[in-house]
Structures are given as C-alpha cells and as structure tokens.
Motif scaffolding. Structure first.
Motif, PDB file in Angstrom:
ATOM      1  N   GLY A 144      14.407  49.720  84.002  1.00 26.00           N
ATOM      2  CA  GLY A 144      13.781  49.398  82.720  1.00 26.00           C
ATOM      3  C   GLY A 144      13.396  50.617  81.904  1.00 26.00           C
ATOM      4  N   SER A 145      13.930  51.791  82.279  1.00 19.79           N
ATOM      5  CA  SER A 145      13.588  53.014  81.549  1.00 19.79           C
ATOM      6  C   SER A 145      14.129  52.960  80.115  1.00 19.79           C
ATOM      7  CB  SER A 145      14.158  54.226  82.287  1.00 19.79           C
ATOM      8  OG  SER A 145      13.968  55.404  81.533  1.00 19.79           O
ATOM      9  N   ASP A 146      13.390  53.549  79.178  1.00 16.41           N
ATOM     10  CA  ASP A 146      13.803  53.596  77.766  1.00 16.41           C
ATOM     11  C   ASP A 146      14.723  54.791  77.486  1.00 16.41           C
ATOM     12  OD1 ASP A 146      12.215  51.370  77.266  1.00 16.41           O
ATOM     13  OD2 ASP A 146      10.464  52.591  76.762  1.00 16.41           O
ATOM     14  N   HIS A 147      14.956  55.621  78.499  1.00 14.64           N
ATOM     15  CA  HIS A 147      15.744  56.841  78.295  1.00 14.64           C
ATOM     16  C   HIS A 147      17.165  56.709  78.819  1.00 14.64           C
ATOM     17  CE1 HIS A 147      11.971  58.749  77.181  1.00 14.64           C
ATOM     18  NE2 HIS A 147      11.449  58.365  78.344  1.00 14.64           N
ATOM     19  N   ILE A 148      17.565  55.517  79.241  1.00 13.01           N
ATOM     20  CA  ILE A 148      18.927  55.333  79.733  1.00 13.01           C
ATOM     21  C   ILE A 148      19.891  55.369  78.550  1.00 13.01           C
ATOM     22  CG2 ILE A 148      20.504  53.782  80.946  1.00 13.01           C
ATOM     23  CD1 ILE A 148      18.157  52.683  82.469  1.00 13.01           C
ATOM     24  N   PRO A 149      20.913  56.231  78.563  1.00 14.39           N
ATOM     25  CA  PRO A 149      21.851  56.297  77.430  1.00 14.39           C
ATOM     26  C   PRO A 149      22.764  55.070  77.399  1.00 14.39           C
ATOM     27  CG  PRO A 149      22.547  57.759  79.189  1.00 14.39           C
ATOM     28  CD  PRO A 149      21.205  57.242  79.604  1.00 14.39           C
ATOM     29  N   ASP A 150      23.420  54.848  76.274  1.00 11.92           N
ATOM     30  CA  ASP A 150      24.309  53.696  76.109  1.00 11.92           C
ATOM     31  C   ASP A 150      25.688  53.976  76.703  1.00 11.92           C
ATOM     32  OD1 ASP A 150      22.305  52.324  74.716  1.00 11.92           O
ATOM     33  OD2 ASP A 150      22.934  53.206  72.789  1.00 11.92           O
ATOM     34  N   LYS A 151      26.398  52.875  77.018  1.00 13.71           N
ATOM     35  CA  LYS A 151      27.779  52.994  77.452  1.00 13.71           C
ATOM     36  C   LYS A 151      28.663  53.153  76.221  1.00 13.71           C
ATOM     37  CE  LYS A 151      29.314  50.586  80.872  1.00 13.71           C
ATOM     38  NZ  LYS A 151      29.762  49.466  81.734  1.00 13.71           N
ATOM     39  N   CYS A 152      29.837  53.726  76.440  1.00 14.19           N
ATOM     40  CA  CYS A 152      30.740  53.977  75.322  1.00 14.19           C
ATOM     41  C   CYS A 152      31.410  52.680  74.875  1.00 14.19           C
ATOM     42  CB  CYS A 152      31.801  54.997  75.728  1.00 14.19           C
ATOM     43  SG  CYS A 152      31.121  56.628  76.146  1.00 14.19           S
ATOM     44  N   GLU A 153      31.773  52.635  73.613  1.00 11.33           N
ATOM     45  CA  GLU A 153      32.437  51.462  73.052  1.00 11.33           C
ATOM     46  C   GLU A 153      33.913  51.454  73.440  1.00 11.33           C
ATOM     47  OE1 GLU A 153      31.821  51.643  68.876  1.00 11.33           O
ATOM     48  OE2 GLU A 153      29.652  51.302  68.982  1.00 11.33           O
ATOM     49  N   ARG A 154      34.591  50.339  73.137  1.00 11.53           N
ATOM     50  CA  ARG A 154      36.012  50.234  73.422  1.00 11.53           C
ATOM     51  C   ARG A 154      36.776  51.320  72.647  1.00 11.53           C
ATOM     52  NH1 ARG A 154      39.046  46.054  75.330  1.00 11.53           N
ATOM     53  NH2 ARG A 154      37.228  44.667  75.172  1.00 11.53           N
ATOM     54  N   THR A 157      21.366  75.187  78.257  1.00  8.89           N
ATOM     55  CA  THR A 157      20.075  74.519  78.446  1.00  8.89           C
ATOM     56  C   THR A 157      20.333  73.067  78.844  1.00  8.89           C
ATOM     57  OG1 THR A 157      19.042  75.935  76.785  1.00  8.89           O
ATOM     58  CG2 THR A 157      17.870  73.908  77.387  1.00  8.89           C
ATOM     59  N   CYS A 158      19.559  72.549  79.777  1.00  2.79           N
ATOM     60  CA  CYS A 158      19.709  71.160  80.196  1.00  2.79           C
ATOM     61  C   CYS A 158      19.120  70.242  79.130  1.00  2.79           C
ATOM     62  CB  CYS A 158      19.001  70.919  81.536  1.00  2.79           C
ATOM     63  SG  CYS A 158      19.786  71.715  82.957  1.00  2.79           S
ATOM     64  N   VAL A 159      19.952  69.322  78.632  1.00  2.00           N
ATOM     65  CA  VAL A 159      19.504  68.356  77.631  1.00  2.00           C
ATOM     66  C   VAL A 159      19.833  66.942  78.137  1.00  2.00           C
ATOM     67  CG1 VAL A 159      19.813  69.985  75.729  1.00  2.00           C
ATOM     68  CG2 VAL A 159      21.698  68.482  76.398  1.00  2.00           C
ATOM     69  N   ALA A 160      19.203  65.955  77.520  1.00  4.95           N
ATOM     70  CA  ALA A 160      19.385  64.575  77.960  1.00  4.95           C
ATOM     71  C   ALA A 160      20.833  64.126  77.775  1.00  4.95           C
ATOM     72  CB  ALA A 160      18.443  63.658  77.192  1.00  4.95           C
ATOM     73  N   ARG A 161      21.319  63.364  78.715  1.00  5.83           N
ATOM     74  CA  ARG A 161      22.685  62.861  78.645  1.00  5.83           C
ATOM     75  C   ARG A 161      22.853  61.926  77.447  1.00  5.83           C
ATOM     76  NH1 ARG A 161      24.107  61.524  85.030  1.00  5.83           N
ATOM     77  NH2 ARG A 161      24.271  63.726  85.689  1.00  5.83           N
ATOM     78  N   GLY A 162      24.104  61.940  76.911  1.00 13.05           N
ATOM     79  CA  GLY A 162      24.359  61.140  75.725  1.00 13.05           C
ATOM     80  C   GLY A 162      25.154  59.870  75.994  1.00 13.05           C
ATOM     81  N   CYS A 163      25.616  59.654  77.230  1.00 13.77           N
ATOM     82  CA  CYS A 163      26.367  58.449  77.558  1.00 13.77           C
ATOM     83  C   CYS A 163      26.286  58.190  79.060  1.00 13.77           C
ATOM     84  CB  CYS A 163      27.825  58.568  77.096  1.00 13.77           C
ATOM     85  SG  CYS A 163      28.753  59.889  77.934  1.00 13.77           S
ATOM     86  N   ARG A 164      26.770  57.054  79.457  1.00 10.05           N
ATOM     87  CA  ARG A 164      26.807  56.707  80.891  1.00 10.05           C
ATOM     88  C   ARG A 164      28.055  55.875  81.164  1.00 10.05           C
ATOM     89  NH1 ARG A 164      24.568  51.277  81.487  1.00 10.05           N
ATOM     90  NH2 ARG A 164      23.598  50.622  79.521  1.00 10.05           N
ATOM     91  N   ARG A 165      28.478  55.862  82.433  1.00  8.79           N
ATOM     92  CA  ARG A 165      29.643  55.101  82.858  1.00  8.79           C
ATOM     93  C   ARG A 165      29.264  53.818  83.594  1.00  8.79           C
ATOM     94  NH1 ARG A 165      33.079  58.961  86.492  1.00  8.79           N
ATOM     95  NH2 ARG A 165      34.307  57.032  86.601  1.00  8.79           N
ATOM     96  N   ASP A 166      28.096  53.815  84.213  1.00  8.39           N
ATOM     97  CA  ASP A 166      27.684  52.701  85.062  1.00  8.39           C
ATOM     98  C   ASP A 166      26.676  51.810  84.357  1.00  8.39           C
ATOM     99  OD1 ASP A 166      29.233  53.855  87.149  1.00  8.39           O
ATOM    100  OD2 ASP A 166      27.548  55.201  87.596  1.00  8.39           O
TER     101      ASP A 166
END
Length: 360
Positions: A75-85, A57-66
């Motif tokens: 300004g979307s509220d649904h943009i996932p966070d970038k990963c930590e160091r 099933t397609c679900v919302a992404r949990g991270c991003r690279r860019d």
C-alpha cells in the motif's frame, strides 16, 4: 530440469532481493552496474527503491515490471507505475522506453523489450516456457523474431547459470533460439529441427515436446502434467482403507473381549474364595454346636432349645447363630437369617413361659 520460464523468474526474484544498499540521494557509481557472474542478475549500488542516475546519485525509480515489486511496503504511495502498451521498463527501472525494433540491442533475457511482429499471435509462445514474448526474442543481446522454420539457419544462445542442489553447485545451461514454437535450434548444425516426442533420444530439454530430457537420454513426460493412476490403484487403496478400518475394529473387539474375560474370571475367583470362606464359617459353627450339645447336663437344658426346633428335633438350619449366655438374655434377641427372615432367641422365650406356668 528446470524450464526457461522458471529459471528466468527465479533469477528476476533473486535480482530484486540482491540490490545494493545505497539510499535515495546518496552517491553511487554507474560503473558498478553489472550482471553478476553465475546468475547474470543486474546489480547496482542503489537499494531496491532507487537507481543510479547519470549524476551518480541514487534517485527514486521511475517504472516497475512487477505487480508487486520487491522492497516496497504494501500500500505504499511511492510504488512507480507500470509501463503502458508499446513500452518496457529496463533493468535499471529508471523510466519507460519505447519497444525496440528488430536488430536493436536489448538486455539479457529481455524478450519483452523487442517489438512484436505483425503475426505475433501465430508465433507467440503459449506454453508458458519462456520461449519468446509475442513472437519476439532477445538472443545475444539482439532483438529478433522467433519465425525460423524447419531446416533453415537459426541463431542459438547458450547461457550457463550457477545452480545448487543437495550435492553442491552445478551449471544449468539454458539454450534458446529463434525457431518457431514446436522447433528447436540445434547447437551443432545451427538449423531448426522438429521437436522430439516421448521416448526419443535427446541431449537437452529444448529438443523434447515435453521440455523434459531425462537422465537416461530420452524424452520424458512433461513435468507439469499431473500424474494419473489407473482405476485399479484407487480400488486397491479403497480396499486397503476399508480393510484397515475393519481390522482396527476387530482388533479392538478382541482386545476388549479378552479384558472382559479376565475381569470376569477375577470376579468368579473372588466369589469362589468368599463362598469357601463362608462354608468354613458354617462348618466351624456346626462343630461348636455339636460340642455344646455333647456337654453333660446340657442335653435337655433350656440352653439346648437354642439349637433345637419346636418339636424337639435337632435343627438342620446351619444359619442359626451361636449365642452365648442365652440364660442371661435381656429381652428378645433378634437376628437376620441368610434368607432375610427375622428370628428370636427361643431360649429367652422358653424361660419366660416356664415362669408363667409356675414351675419356677
């Protein structure tokens, strides 16, 4: 030829732009996840904001690279966070994962998934050509460090990407190895060799310090270096600009002067025509006066005084108008001469004086 970093960046952008069309909550298949032929882009059934989960099933992404991921409104509220160091976001962008140790399996061209060595500052690529990330490199889907020195055995990875130009498509081979920065892994001997300087013979971009192996088989200047001209070139260009400006001004002056001369000639010609016409009128008036004076009985008449001076001599004033019916004058007849003075009909004055003297 295109550098590794540029190629990978374009591939990543194209990857984001060519996601599937299945929306969040709709069914998908992880079996469709693949790297597309020719571009080696990761593709799934889900759209650019979702990924295909284990339950298909397609679900919302949990991270991003860019910093600015494709497919999200500004300004979307649904943009996932970038990963930590110490973590990375995989191609599926499902969730952040811990960096992989040397020898672990990694995804194609994902050097950032591999754990960095202790001396990463010494091994890291600072040229911006995508040779490694913090001294780590993913070759043939295996994490390793880019620390092999000259003459030692190395690992090479050659990937042929489909590229396009005006003449059509062609194969752009990107060759990467685990040699230190400043060296390259020879594809034939599989050992690290020193990069070649400007003008040396080469067969691939990776062999040159400038990363630019030209079509004539020699290392050329780095394509990213701006081209500098000699001072004399700037002098010639400046003289050309100044010469062009003065040439334009001189040309305009010559053209305008020619136009002024033409207009002046037209005015002179007009004046000559008017003067000739005026002279013709004067000649006609002189001829008329001579004809009237030659008539019998008019030589000493009162009318003749119109064409004579006060002392009885013939007048040379060619500007005296031809007056008709002077004996029937009804008062003083005034006219303006060419010299601006005002004169009167002397014939009328003479007849009045004779009546006063009692001669009539």
């Amino acid at each position: 030829m295109r550098s590794v970093a540029t190629t990978l960046l374009l591939l990543h952008l194209h990857l984001s732009a060519n996601a599937g069309s299945v929306n969040k909550g709709q069914p998908c298949s992880q079996g469709d996840n693949r790297l597309q032929a020719g571009t080696y882009q990761f593709w799934s059934d889900c759209n650019s904001q979702t990924y295909c989960a284990a339950n298909n099933t397609c679900v919302a992404r949990g991270c991003r690279r860019d910093d600015f991921p494709f497919g999200y409104a500004q300004g979307s509220d649904h943009i996932p966070d970038k990963c930590e160091r110490g973590q990375f976001c995989p191609d599926e962008m499902d969730a952040c994962q811990t960096l992989l140790s040397v020898g672990s399996a990694c995804q194609l061209n994902r050097d950032d998934q591999c754990e960095a060595p202790d001396n990463f500052k010494e091994l890291a690529d600072t040229t911006g050509r995508g040779l490694n990330v913090n001294g780590s490199v993913c070759l043939n889907n295996v994490c390793m460090w880019a620390n092999v020195t000259v003459g030692l055995s190395c690992v090479v990875e050659n990937i042929g990407y489909t590229a396009y130009e005006a003449e059509g498509e062609f194969i752009n081979i990107v060759s990467r190895g685990n040699c230190r920065v400043g060296l390259y892994c020879d594809s034939q001997q599989r050992v690290c060799m020193q990069n070649k300087v400007l003008g040396e013979a080469c067969t691939a971009d990776k062999e040159c310090d400038s990363w630019n192996c030209m079509s004539n088989g020699a290392c050329g200047v780095d394509a990213s270096i701006p081209h500098h001209f000699s001072p004399w070139v700037y002098a010639v260009v400046a003289l050309g600009i100044i010469g062009g400006m003065f040439g334009t001004l001189i040309g305009l002056f010559v053209v305008h002067r020619k136009q002024r001369d033409e207009e002046r000639e037209k005015r002179v010609q007009y004046w000559r025509e008017q003067n000739t016409f005026h002279q013709n009128l004067l000649q006609m008036r002189e001829s008329a006066r001579a004809s009237i004076l030659s008539l019998p009985g008019h030589g000493n008449s009162a009318r003749s005084t119109v064409y004579s001076t006060r002392d009885g001599a013939n007048s040379d004033d060619t500007h005296t108008p031809i007056l008709q019916h002077a004996a029937k004058g009804s008062g003083l007849r005034n006219y303006i001469g060419d010299d601006g003075s005002s004169e009167y009909d002397e014939g009328s004055i003479v007849q009045s004086s004779r009546k006063t003297d009692g001669r009539f």
